[in-house]
Design a protein around this motif. Structure first.
Motif, PDB file in Angstrom:
ATOM      1  N   MET B  44      18.515   8.558  13.938  1.00 22.56           N
ATOM      2  CA  MET B  44      19.387   7.450  13.384  1.00 22.56           C
ATOM      3  C   MET B  44      20.418   8.068  12.548  1.00 22.56           C
ATOM      4  O   MET B  44      20.193   8.937  11.703  1.00 22.56           O
ATOM      5  CB  MET B  44      18.659   6.432  12.664  1.00 22.56           C
ATOM      6  CG  MET B  44      18.149   5.274  13.805  1.00 22.56           C
ATOM      7  SD  MET B  44      16.912   4.158  12.927  1.00 22.56           S
ATOM      8  CE  MET B  44      18.200   3.144  12.646  1.00 22.56           C
ATOM      9  N   ARG B  45      21.483   7.601  12.553  1.00 18.76           N
ATOM     10  CA  ARG B  45      22.586   7.744  11.448  1.00 18.76           C
ATOM     11  C   ARG B  45      22.234   7.107  10.202  1.00 18.76           C
ATOM     12  O   ARG B  45      21.724   5.739  10.367  1.00 18.76           O
ATOM     13  CB  ARG B  45      23.967   7.593  11.949  1.00 18.76           C
ATOM     14  CG  ARG B  45      24.348   8.381  13.070  1.00 18.76           C
ATOM     15  CD  ARG B  45      25.946   8.466  13.446  1.00 18.76           C
ATOM     16  NE  ARG B  45      25.906   9.279  14.878  1.00 18.76           N
ATOM     17  CZ  ARG B  45      25.979  10.466  14.543  1.00 18.76           C
ATOM     18  NH1 ARG B  45      25.849  11.282  13.718  1.00 18.76           N
ATOM     19  NH2 ARG B  45      25.952  11.035  15.819  1.00 18.76           N
ATOM     20  N   GLY B  46      22.639   7.694   9.082  1.00 15.49           N
ATOM     21  CA  GLY B  46      22.574   7.038   7.894  1.00 15.49           C
ATOM     22  C   GLY B  46      22.998   5.525   7.930  1.00 15.49           C
ATOM     23  O   GLY B  46      22.444   4.759   7.260  1.00 15.49           O
ATOM     24  N   ARG B  47      24.344   5.525   8.538  1.00 15.72           N
ATOM     25  CA  ARG B  47      24.788   4.166   8.517  1.00 15.72           C
ATOM     26  C   ARG B  47      23.987   3.244   9.137  1.00 15.72           C
ATOM     27  O   ARG B  47      23.922   2.064   8.589  1.00 15.72           O
ATOM     28  CB  ARG B  47      26.227   4.343   9.250  1.00 15.72           C
ATOM     29  CG  ARG B  47      27.164   3.133   9.360  1.00 15.72           C
ATOM     30  CD  ARG B  47      28.171   3.472  10.114  1.00 15.72           C
ATOM     31  NE  ARG B  47      29.052   4.501   9.942  1.00 15.72           N
ATOM     32  CZ  ARG B  47      29.172   5.796  10.539  1.00 15.72           C
ATOM     33  NH1 ARG B  47      28.779   5.579  11.938  1.00 15.72           N
ATOM     34  NH2 ARG B  47      29.778   6.671   9.977  1.00 15.72           N
ATOM     35  N   GLU B  48      23.353   3.482  10.349  1.00 18.15           N
ATOM     36  CA  GLU B  48      22.624   2.444  11.183  1.00 18.15           C
ATOM     37  C   GLU B  48      21.313   2.073  10.457  1.00 18.15           C
ATOM     38  O   GLU B  48      20.912   1.100  10.236  1.00 18.15           O
ATOM     39  CB  GLU B  48      22.254   3.122  12.377  1.00 18.15           C
ATOM     40  CG  GLU B  48      23.334   3.409  13.484  1.00 18.15           C
ATOM     41  CD  GLU B  48      22.894   4.241  14.429  1.00 18.15           C
ATOM     42  OE1 GLU B  48      21.981   3.922  15.030  1.00 18.15           O
ATOM     43  OE2 GLU B  48      23.856   5.028  14.684  1.00 18.15           O
ATOM     44  N   ILE B  49      20.781   3.251   9.575  1.00 18.78           N
ATOM     45  CA  ILE B  49      19.707   2.863   8.894  1.00 18.78           C
ATOM     46  C   ILE B  49      19.737   1.677   7.724  1.00 18.78           C
ATOM     47  O   ILE B  49      19.294   0.900   7.582  1.00 18.78           O
ATOM     48  CB  ILE B  49      19.086   4.088   8.237  1.00 18.78           C
ATOM     49  CG1 ILE B  49      18.388   5.007   9.190  1.00 18.78           C
ATOM     50  CG2 ILE B  49      17.873   3.742   7.150  1.00 18.78           C
ATOM     51  CD1 ILE B  49      18.360   6.608   8.623  1.00 18.78           C
ATOM     52  N   ARG B  50      21.023   2.013   7.188  1.00 20.39           N
ATOM     53  CA  ARG B  50      21.532   1.083   6.327  1.00 20.39           C
ATOM     54  C   ARG B  50      21.869  -0.246   6.741  1.00 20.39           C
ATOM     55  O   ARG B  50      21.432  -1.268   6.078  1.00 20.39           O
ATOM     56  CB  ARG B  50      22.887   1.656   5.334  1.00 20.39           C
ATOM     57  CG  ARG B  50      22.234   2.724   4.375  1.00 20.39           C
ATOM     58  CD  ARG B  50      23.593   3.311   3.688  1.00 20.39           C
ATOM     59  NE  ARG B  50      23.072   4.374   2.979  1.00 20.39           N
ATOM     60  CZ  ARG B  50      23.071   5.874   3.429  1.00 20.39           C
ATOM     61  NH1 ARG B  50      23.401   5.951   4.558  1.00 20.39           N
ATOM     62  NH2 ARG B  50      22.511   6.693   2.655  1.00 20.39           N
ATOM     63  N   ARG B  51      22.351  -0.396   8.035  1.00 21.57           N
ATOM     64  CA  ARG B  51      22.659  -1.615   8.607  1.00 21.57           C
ATOM     65  C   ARG B  51      21.163  -2.424   8.767  1.00 21.57           C
ATOM     66  O   ARG B  51      21.337  -3.559   8.979  1.00 21.57           O
ATOM     67  CB  ARG B  51      23.343  -1.313  10.005  1.00 21.57           C
ATOM     68  CG  ARG B  51      24.447  -2.325  10.223  1.00 21.57           C
ATOM     69  CD  ARG B  51      25.119  -2.213  11.373  1.00 21.57           C
ATOM     70  NE  ARG B  51      24.334  -1.925  12.436  1.00 21.57           N
ATOM     71  CZ  ARG B  51      24.658  -1.951  13.810  1.00 21.57           C
ATOM     72  NH1 ARG B  51      26.095  -2.263  13.877  1.00 21.57           N
ATOM     73  NH2 ARG B  51      24.184  -1.832  14.924  1.00 21.57           N
TER      74      ARG B  51
END
Lengths: 173, 422
Positions: B44-51
C-alpha cells in the motif's frame, strides 16, 4: 476461519475452511461455507458418533510435496487423515461411512480441462473405495454453490444451495 | 531490494502464526472465543494507509518499537468503542475485587485505569504477533515498552515514525484482523518494518532470482490504471457515476481468497485471461447493484424473476468491456497483449464463484497476488469488487520484463462498442 477457545456445546457451528479438516465426537455442527468446485467429505461412525468434515480443494495429495503439512487440502490425504484421527478418538474403522457434497463446475474455461470439480469427486470416490469406506450419500456436480452443515453425532449432512431459504434449496443427506 | 514468492510466503506464514498466537492469548486473558479473520500482506502507498485511518471513527492504538531480526513498529489499532468493550470484559474478568473507577460502560475518556488495561491488552496482542514471527524466523526480536495512542487520523499513530511510508512510497504492510465471537470487538494489526531491515530479511529468505522491489511499485501503478479504466467503463456504459474506492495489491494464501468474499448471493462475471501474465479476472456485484446496472443498461421494463436473459446479457456485456479495459491497462504497460475468454455469468454464493479459480491455480502455487479493487457510485447502488488473480510464475516473469520508466507514458484506452442487449 479458525476459532480459538471454542467452548464445548457452544451453539456456533465450527467453521471448516478450505484445506481444513475437523474431527469431533460431540453434537457440534461442522460447517463449510460456499463450496463451488471444492468438495466436502464427511466421515462418521454411527455407533460411536465420532466423525469429521474435510473441505478439500485438490484431488491428489500423494503427488504434492506439502500434503504432510496440509492433509486437508487434498481429497486422498484428507480422507486418510480424517479416518486416522477418528480412530484415535475411538471410532471403529469398519463401521465408518461417508457422505460427500460439492464438486460443481461453475465455469467452462479452457484451462479447466475436464472440470476441477469432477476431478475432486473422482479422487474422493477412488480413495473411499480403496479404503473400503462405503459412500452412503452424495450431492455432487452441477453448476451451483453449496454450503454444508455436518453433525457427526447423527451423521446428518445438510446441503444448502443459494436459493437456500426455501425448501427447494435444502437437502438433508 | 529484491523479493520473491518464497520470501513473501514466509512473511505470510509469520502473519498467520502471529495472529494465531495473539488470538489464543486474547482468549485466555478475556475468557471469550476469538477468531482470526483475513490475514494479508498488502502493498500500500502511504497515502492509502492514511486514508484508511480517516474514516472519522476514533481509534485507539498500542504500539511498540522492534529491534533485532525485524526493525520497525508493530501497532495494534482498535476502534475506540471496541477498546472500551475489551477493557470492560477484562475488568469484569478480574472479578468484583478489581477497583473500577465509576462506570466503564459508556465512558468519554480513558482514565488511568482503563488506559492501562487497554495498553495491557494491546501489548499482549503485539507480543503474540512478535512471538509468532520470531518462531517462524527462528530469530530474536526485541520489543520496547508499549505506548498508548489515540486519535481520528493516521497522524498520532504513525506521524512521528520515520519508517512510516511517504505518500507515494509503497509499503509492505502486514494486516490481520482478530474478532471476538458473539461480541463486536475487532482490531487491526499493522507492522511497519524499516526498509533496510526488510531488505536484509528478504535477502535471507529469497530462494530464487526474484523481483526488484521497485518493479512492484511500477506494477502497482499499472493496476491503478486498470482500476480507473473499470470505473470509467462502468460510468460510460451505465451512466452511473462511479469511482475507485479501494485498490490494493495483496499477497495471500489461495485459501484466504474465498474467505474474503461476502457471505451472500452475488452476481458475477468471470474470465480467464491468457498472455504474459495469464490468470483469472472476476467482477462481483451484490444483487441490488446488479439490478441497478440492468435497469441502467436495458431501456425497457424488465419483468422477470432473477436476471433473465436480457439482464444476464447486459451484465456480461458490461463485464466484458470492463475486463478489456482492465487488461488493456496491464498489457499497455507491459508492452504485450493479454487476451481474455468470453464472459461466464454467475449468480450464486460468492465464495463458490472464487473457489474454482483458486483450485486451478492451486495445482502449481500456494499463494497469489490479488489485485483487489472496489468501485462504488455516489448515491446509487453500484458496488463492484474486482479480483484479478494472475498465475504466479507468469507474473514474476511479467514483472521482470517491466520497464518501470515506461509506466508514466503508457495510455490505456478501452474501446466502447454498441451494447448488445437483444
Amino acid at each position: 476461519m479458525k476459532t480459538y477457545g471454542t467452548e464445548p456445546g457452544a451453539p456456533t457451528p465450527v467453521q471448516v475452511g478450505i484445506s481444513e479438516l475437523v474431527v469431533s465426537d460431540g453434537d457440534d455442527t461442522l460447517k463449510s461455507y460456499g463450496l463451488g468446485s471444492c468438495l466436502a467429505i464427511a466421515l462418521y461412525d454411527p455407533q460411536s458418533g465420532i466423525g469429521g468434515l474435510a473441505h478439500v480443494m485438490l484431488p491428489d495429495g500423494d503427488a504434492a510435496d506439502n500434503s504432510d503439512r496440509k492433509p486437508g487440502k487434498y481429497a486422498d490425504t484428507a480422507i486418510r487423515a480424517l479416518l486416522r484421527r477418528m480412530v484415535e478418538q475411538g471410532a471403529n474403522y469398519t463401521a465408518v461411512e461417508a457422505k460427500i457434497a460439492g464438486g460443481s463446475d461453475m465455469f467452462e474455461f479452457e484451462s479447466f480441462g475436464d472440470g476441477v470439480g469432477q476431478r475432486n469427486i473422482a479422487a474422493a470416490k477412488e480413495e473411499l473405495e480403496k479404503l473400503g469406506v462405503p459412500l452412503e450419500a452424495e450431492d455432487v456436480g452441477g453448476e451451483h454453490g453449496r454450503t454444508v452443515e455436518f453433525t457427526p453425532g447423527t451423521g446428518s449432512l445438510v446441503v444448502k444451495t443459494s436459493d437456500g431459504d426455501d425448501e427447494n434449496g435444502v437437502t438433508e443427506l | 531490494m529484491k523479493l520473491d514468492v518464497n520470501a513473501l510466503g514466509t512473511f505470510y506464514r509469520m502473519a498467520r502464526e502471529g495472529a494465531g498466537i495473539a488470538a489464543g492469548r486474547l482468549t485466555h486473558m478475556m475468557g471469550v472465543e476469538t477468531q482470526v479473520g483475513v490475514t494479508k500482506l498488502n502493498f500500500m502507498r502511504g497515502r492509502e494507509i492514511r486514508r484508511d485511518f480517516e474514516d472519522s471513527t476514533e481509534k485507539v492504538g498500542v504500539r511498540v518499537k522492534l529491534t533485532g531480526a525485524i526493525e520497525g513498529y508493530s501497532v495494534v489499532v482498535f476502534e475506540r468503542e471496541s477498546a472500551f468493550r475489551v477493557v470492560e470484559t477484562l475488568l469484569a474478568e478480574a472479578g468484583p475485587d478489581a477497583e473500577i473507577d465509576g462506570d466503564v460502560g459508556e465512558p468519554d475518556e480513558f482514565d488511568e485505569m482503563t488506559e492501562s488495561a487497554a495498553t495491557e491488552v494491546g501489548h499482549i496482542i503485539n507480543s503474540g504477533f512478535i512471538d509468532g514471527w520470531a518462531d517462524v524466523l527462528e530469530a530474536v526480536i526485541d520489543v520496547s515498552t508499549p505506548e498508548f495512542v489515540e486519535g481520528v487520523s493516521a497522524e498520532p499513530f504513525f506521524g512521528d515514525i520515520d519508517e512510516a511510508p511517504g505518500d507515494d512510497d509503497l509499503a509492505l504492510l502486514f494486516q490481520s484482523r482478530i474478532e471476538t465471537v458473539g461480541t463486536e470487538v475487532g482490531f487491526n494489526h499493522y507492522l511497519f518494518p524499516k526498509r533496510e531491515s526488510m531488505s536484509k530479511l528478504l535477502e535471507r529468505l529469497r530462494t530464487s532470482e526474484g523481483i526488484e522491489y521497485d518493479k512492484l511499485d511500477g506494477f502497482d501503478r499499472m493496476a491503478e490504471r486498470g482500476a480507473e479504466e473499470v470505473a470509467e467503463t462502468a460510468t460510460t456504459l451505465t451512466g452511473i457515476d462511479t469511482s475507485v474506492e479501494i485498490r490494493r495489491l495483496n499477497f495471500v494464501s489461495l485459501e484466504a481468497i474465498p474467505e474474503q468474499v461476502a457471505e451472500e448471493k452475488l452476481v458475477g462475471v468471470a474470465f480467464e485471461f491468457d498472455g504474459m501474465p495469464s490468470g483469472y479476472l472476476l467482477f462481483l456485484f451484490d444483487e441490488e447493484s446488479a439490478h441497478e446496472i440492468v435497469d441502467a443498461m436495458v431501456p425497457m421494463e424488465v419483468d422477470e424473476d432473477g436476471f433473465g436473459e436480457m439482464g444476464t446479457s447486459a451484465i456480461k456485456e458490461l463485464g466484458n468491456i470492463m475486463a478489456s479495459g482492465f487488461l488493456d491497462g496491464w498489457a499497455n504497460v507491459l508492452d504485450t497483449t493479454i487476451d481474455h475468454s468470453t464472459p461466464e455469468f454467475i449468480h450464486d454464493m460468492g465464495a463458490a464463484a472464487v473457489d474454482p479459480v483458486i483450485i486451478q491455480l492451486g495445482e502449481n502455487q500456494d499463494f497469489a497476488f490479488v489485485f483487489d479493487t472496489v468501485v462504488v457510485a455516489d448515491g446509487r447502488e453500484f458496488d463492484c469488487e474486482v479480483y484479478a488473480i494472475p498465475d504466479e510464475s507468469d507474473l514474476e516473469r511479467a514483472l521482470n520484463n517491466l520497464d518501470v520508466d515506461r509506466i508514466e507514458d503508457a495510455k490505456t484506452t478501452a474501446e466502447f462498442q454498441e451494447v448488445d442487449t437483444t
